[in-house]
Motif scaffolding. Structure first.
Motif, mmCIF file in Angstrom:
data_model
loop_
_atom_site.group_PDB
_atom_site.id
_atom_site.type_symbol
_atom_site.label_atom_id
_atom_site.label_comp_id
_atom_site.label_asym_id
_atom_site.label_seq_id
_atom_site.Cartn_x
_atom_site.Cartn_y
_atom_site.Cartn_z
ATOM 1 N N LEU A 60 0.823 -1.217 0.000
ATOM 2 C CA LEU A 60 0.000 0.000 0.000
ATOM 3 C C LEU A 60 0.852 1.260 0.000
ATOM 4 C CD1 LEU A 60 -2.803 -1.252 2.350
ATOM 5 C CD2 LEU A 60 -3.170 -0.269 0.091
ATOM 6 N N LYS A 61 0.332 2.276 -0.666
ATOM 7 C CA LYS A 61 0.998 3.563 -0.794
ATOM 8 C C LYS A 61 0.102 4.662 -0.225
ATOM 9 C CE LYS A 61 2.886 2.043 -5.244
ATOM 10 N NZ LYS A 61 2.985 2.358 -6.699
ATOM 11 N N PRO A 62 0.677 5.775 0.188
ATOM 12 C CA PRO A 62 -0.169 6.875 0.695
ATOM 13 C C PRO A 62 -1.236 7.315 -0.303
ATOM 14 C CG PRO A 62 2.111 7.267 1.288
ATOM 15 C CD PRO A 62 2.100 6.053 0.403
ATOM 16 N N GLU A 63 -0.938 7.216 -1.583
ATOM 17 C CA GLU A 63 -1.920 7.613 -2.597
ATOM 18 C C GLU A 63 -3.083 6.639 -2.723
ATOM 19 O OE1 GLU A 63 1.390 7.327 -2.965
ATOM 20 O OE2 GLU A 63 1.912 6.599 -4.990
ATOM 21 N N ASP A 64 -3.020 5.511 -2.019
ATOM 22 C CA ASP A 64 -4.157 4.583 -1.980
ATOM 23 C C ASP A 64 -5.191 5.018 -0.936
ATOM 24 O OD1 ASP A 64 -1.817 1.915 -2.395
ATOM 25 O OD2 ASP A 64 -3.157 2.751 -3.929
ATOM 26 N N THR A 65 -4.881 6.035 -0.152
ATOM 27 C CA THR A 65 -5.810 6.513 0.864
ATOM 28 C C THR A 65 -7.107 6.992 0.218
ATOM 29 O OG1 THR A 65 -4.060 7.150 2.400
ATOM 30 C CG2 THR A 65 -6.181 8.271 2.631
ATOM 31 N N ALA A 66 -8.231 6.433 0.674
ATOM 32 C CA ALA A 66 -9.537 6.759 0.089
ATOM 33 C C ALA A 66 -10.616 5.996 0.847
ATOM 34 C CB ALA A 66 -9.574 6.379 -1.389
ATOM 35 N N VAL A 67 -11.854 6.333 0.533
ATOM 36 C CA VAL A 67 -12.987 5.513 0.946
ATOM 37 C C VAL A 67 -13.217 4.490 -0.159
ATOM 38 C CG1 VAL A 67 -15.441 5.449 1.457
ATOM 39 C CG2 VAL A 67 -14.032 7.324 2.332
ATOM 40 N N TYR A 68 -13.199 3.230 0.214
ATOM 41 C CA TYR A 68 -13.369 2.139 -0.752
ATOM 42 C C TYR A 68 -14.796 1.605 -0.648
ATOM 43 C CZ TYR A 68 -8.390 2.006 -1.734
ATOM 44 O OH TYR A 68 -7.124 2.316 -2.140
ATOM 45 N N SER A 69 -15.435 1.508 -1.807
ATOM 46 C CA SER A 69 -16.813 1.024 -1.860
ATOM 47 C C SER A 69 -16.916 -0.152 -2.813
ATOM 48 C CB SER A 69 -17.756 2.126 -2.339
ATOM 49 O OG SER A 69 -17.745 3.232 -1.468
ATOM 50 N N SER A 109 -21.379 3.579 -13.891
ATOM 51 C CA SER A 109 -22.792 3.605 -14.301
ATOM 52 C C SER A 109 -23.347 2.208 -14.560
ATOM 53 C CB SER A 109 -22.965 4.467 -15.549
ATOM 54 O OG SER A 109 -22.222 3.934 -16.624
ATOM 55 N N GLN A 110 -22.467 1.213 -14.704
ATOM 56 C CA GLN A 110 -22.923 -0.153 -14.930
ATOM 57 C C GLN A 110 -23.246 -0.886 -13.624
ATOM 58 O OE1 GLN A 110 -20.879 -2.511 -17.854
ATOM 59 N NE2 GLN A 110 -19.949 -0.730 -18.810
ATOM 60 N N TYR A 111 -23.068 -0.214 -12.510
ATOM 61 C CA TYR A 111 -23.332 -0.811 -11.210
ATOM 62 C C TYR A 111 -24.605 -0.209 -10.623
ATOM 63 C CZ TYR A 111 -18.692 -2.794 -11.606
ATOM 64 O OH TYR A 111 -17.609 -3.500 -12.038
ATOM 65 N N ASP A 112 -25.458 -1.090 -10.162
ATOM 66 C CA ASP A 112 -26.769 -0.656 -9.680
ATOM 67 C C ASP A 112 -26.835 -0.474 -8.173
ATOM 68 O OD1 ASP A 112 -28.534 -2.763 -12.080
ATOM 69 O OD2 ASP A 112 -27.674 -0.761 -12.281
ATOM 70 N N TYR A 113 -25.963 -1.146 -7.450
ATOM 71 C CA TYR A 113 -26.042 -1.141 -5.999
ATOM 72 C C TYR A 113 -24.661 -0.826 -5.421
ATOM 73 C CZ TYR A 113 -30.243 -3.692 -7.247
ATOM 74 O OH TYR A 113 -31.423 -4.061 -7.822
ATOM 75 N N TRP A 114 -24.673 -0.045 -4.343
ATOM 76 C CA TRP A 114 -23.422 0.418 -3.733
ATOM 77 C C TRP A 114 -23.454 0.264 -2.219
ATOM 78 C CZ3 TRP A 114 -19.366 2.360 -6.659
ATOM 79 C CH2 TRP A 114 -19.636 2.539 -8.012
ATOM 80 N N GLY A 115 -22.307 -0.067 -1.665
ATOM 81 C CA GLY A 115 -22.171 -0.068 -0.228
ATOM 82 C C GLY A 115 -21.850 1.327 0.281
ATOM 83 N N GLN A 116 -21.781 1.460 1.600
ATOM 84 C CA GLN A 116 -21.524 2.755 2.221
ATOM 85 C C GLN A 116 -20.053 3.131 2.181
ATOM 86 O OE1 GLN A 116 -23.813 5.030 3.483
ATOM 87 N NE2 GLN A 116 -25.177 3.685 2.331
ATOM 88 N N GLY A 117 -19.201 2.153 2.054
ATOM 89 C CA GLY A 117 -17.776 2.424 1.960
ATOM 90 C C GLY A 117 -17.043 2.191 3.267
ATOM 91 N N THR A 118 -15.740 1.958 3.145
ATOM 92 C CA THR A 118 -14.875 1.795 4.302
ATOM 93 C C THR A 118 -13.597 2.598 4.079
ATOM 94 O OG1 THR A 118 -13.813 0.157 5.753
ATOM 95 C CG2 THR A 118 -13.811 -0.343 3.400
ATOM 96 N N GLN A 119 -13.152 3.280 5.112
ATOM 97 C CA GLN A 119 -12.003 4.165 4.982
ATOM 98 C C GLN A 119 -10.696 3.382 5.043
ATOM 99 O OE1 GLN A 119 -11.842 7.722 4.617
ATOM 100 N NE2 GLN A 119 -9.657 7.268 4.278
ATOM 101 N N VAL A 120 -9.831 3.655 4.099
ATOM 102 C CA VAL A 120 -8.470 3.119 4.102
ATOM 103 C C VAL A 120 -7.509 4.305 4.145
ATOM 104 C CG1 VAL A 120 -6.717 1.884 2.788
ATOM 105 C CG2 VAL A 120 -9.060 1.009 2.882
ATOM 106 N N THR A 121 -6.657 4.316 5.144
ATOM 107 C CA THR A 121 -5.678 5.382 5.287
ATOM 108 C C THR A 121 -4.282 4.774 5.347
ATOM 109 O OG1 THR A 121 -7.259 6.744 6.508
ATOM 110 C CG2 THR A 121 -4.935 7.364 6.647
ATOM 111 N N VAL A 122 -3.413 5.228 4.457
ATOM 112 C CA VAL A 122 -2.045 4.721 4.392
ATOM 113 C C VAL A 122 -1.103 5.850 4.787
ATOM 114 C CG1 VAL A 122 -0.311 3.576 2.989
ATOM 115 C CG2 VAL A 122 -2.745 3.193 2.526
ATOM 116 N N SER A 123 -0.369 5.637 5.857
ATOM 117 C CA SER A 123 0.553 6.664 6.334
ATOM 118 C C SER A 123 1.938 6.449 5.737
ATOM 119 C CB SER A 123 0.622 6.641 7.852
ATOM 120 O OG SER A 123 1.132 5.403 8.291
ATOM 121 N N SER A 124 2.640 7.551 5.554
ATOM 122 C CA SER A 124 3.984 7.465 4.955
ATOM 123 C C SER A 124 5.057 7.285 6.015
ATOM 124 C CB SER A 124 4.262 8.719 4.136
ATOM 125 O OG SER A 124 4.137 9.868 4.950
#
Length: 124
Positions: free
Chosen positions: A86-95, A109-124
């Protein structure tokens, strides 16, 4: 309807690993293509990886290819994203997202259903 719940996010140092999970309920999971997307603060949502309903077709964003692996377990109605180096630039909310058919590709747009997401934080 499909309900999606992500888990596994957190804080990790650069070079570390995390495994995200996305549990699905509702429609028959094995009939649906699945995908992972991410959104960093102030940026648009980006495609990360996609997997077909059977798991025999996968696609990755160039930025994660060779480091991330998408997989699914249809017996558990769960899709995974193994993230290594993992790199710091991978930091994001992943859904995670469920497509309306067997393959969702890289277009949100081809996806009909989405989760709420989970936070990923990568420190340098």
């Amino acid at each position: 309807q499909v309900q999606l719940v992500e888990s596994g996010g957190g804080l990790v140092q650069a070079g570390g690993s995390l495994r995200l999970s996305c549990a699905a309920s509702g429609r028959t999971f094995s009939n649906l293509g699945m995908g992972w997307f991410r959104q960093a603060p102030g940026k648009e949502r980006d495609f990360v990886a996609a997997i077909s309903m059977s798991g025999n077709r996968r696609k990755y964003a160039d930025s994660v290819r060779g480091r991330f692996t998408i997989a699914r377990d249809n017996t558990k109605s769960t899709v995974y994203l193994q993230m290594n180096s993992l790199k710091p630039e991978d930091t994001a909310v992943y859904s995670c997202a469920a497509a309306g058919g067997p393959w969702g590709d890289s277009t949100s747009s081809q996806y009909d259903y989405w989760g709420q997401g989970t936070q990923v934080t990568v420190s340098s």
